[in-house]
Write a protein that holds these residues in place. Structure first.
Motif: not given
Length: 211
Positions: A106-110, A112-115, A125-135
Motif C-alpha cells: 500500500v505504501r509503495g503504491f501510494a 508511485a501514485l502521488r508521482i 496521502t498514506v497513513s502509517v498508524p500504530p495499533d489503533t483501538d478498533t474491533p
C-alpha cells in the motif's frame, strides 16, 4: 449520509458503485481507502490462504477503490486520495509477514501514485498508524505469537479519531506520509528522505514530457 456494503476485492463492484455515486454527486473531493484485515502468525506455520486474504483485501482492495475513483478526480483536476497502511508498512514485524507485505505494498503504491497524479491536481496521502483501538485490534491481540507480543504490543494504541484527524490534517497541508506518533514520524522521516528526492526527480521528468 449514505452507506453501502461492498467487497473491495471485487474490482467490478467497486467501479459500479463509484460510477453510480459520481453520476449522482459528481467527482469525489476525498477518497479514503481503509479496508483491512490482519492474520497474525509465523509465515511457515500459516496456511497460504492467510497471506492471500491479506494481500487481496489490504492491497488489491485499495487499488480497486482507487482505480474506480481516480479517473473522475483527474478529470476534475482536484481531490485527495488517502490510504491507510500501517506502522508495519515501515518495518518488518515477525509473525506478521503477510500483513507487512500487504501494507508495504500500500505504501509503495501510494508513493508511485502521488508521482503519477501530481500534475493532475490530485494529491495522495498514506497513513502509517500504530495499533489503533478498533474491533480488528481486539481480534488480533489474542492471536499474536507469544514470542513477539512484547515487541508487537509495546506501544500504546491510539483512538481511531486521532489517527483519522492526523491523516486529514496531513492531507490538507499537502503532506504525503501521516505518522501520528513522534516515534513513527522519526522513522518515516529517515525512510522518506530518499523517496521524497526520487519522487521530485520523477515529477520533473513527467512535467517535461507533457506536450
Amino acid at each position: 449520509m449514505t452507506a453501502h456494503v461492498l467487497d473491495v476485492r471485487d474490482g467490478a463492484a467497486c467501479t459500479a458503485l463509484v460510477d453510480s455515486l459520481v453520476a449522482e454527486h459528481g467527482p469525489p473531493l476525498w477518497v479514503v481507502a481503509s479496508a483491512g484485515i490482519v492474520e497474525p502468525g509465523f509465515f511457515l506455520e500459516q496456511d497460504a490462504a492467510a497471506t492471500l486474504a491479506q494481500m487481496e483485501i489490504n492491497f488489491l482492495g485499495t487499488t480497486n477503490l482507487v482505480r474506480a475513483a481516480a479517473p473522475s478526480m483527474v478529470a476534475a483536476g482536484r481531490g485527495h486520495i488517502a490510504m491507510v497502511a500501517s506502522a508495519a508498512g515501515l518495518f518488518g514485524v515477525a509473525g506478521y509477514a503477510g500483513y507487512c507485505a500487504s501494507k508495504f505494498a500500500v505504501r509503495g503504491f501510494a508513493e508511485a501514485l502521488r508521482i503519477e497524479l501530481a500534475a493532475a491536481g490530485v494529491s495522495v496521502t498514506v497513513s502509517v498508524p500504530p495499533d489503533t483501538d478498533t474491533p480488528q485490534l481486539a481480534y488480533e491481540r489474542p492471536l499474536r505469537p507469544a514470542a513477539i507480543a512484547p515487541f508487537a504490543g509495546s506501544g500504546r494504541s491510539l483512538p481511531p479519531q486521532v489517527v483519522a484527524a492526523h491523516l486529514v490534517r496531513t492531507a490538507e497541508r499537502g503532506g504525503f506520509l501521516s505518522a501520528p506518533t513522534a516515534q513513527l514520524a522519526a522513522i518515516a522521516r529517515m525512510q522518506g528522505l530518499a523517496s521524497g528526492i526520487f519522487a521530485r526527480v520523477q515529477m520533473r521528468l513527467l512535467r517535461r514530457s507533457k506536450p
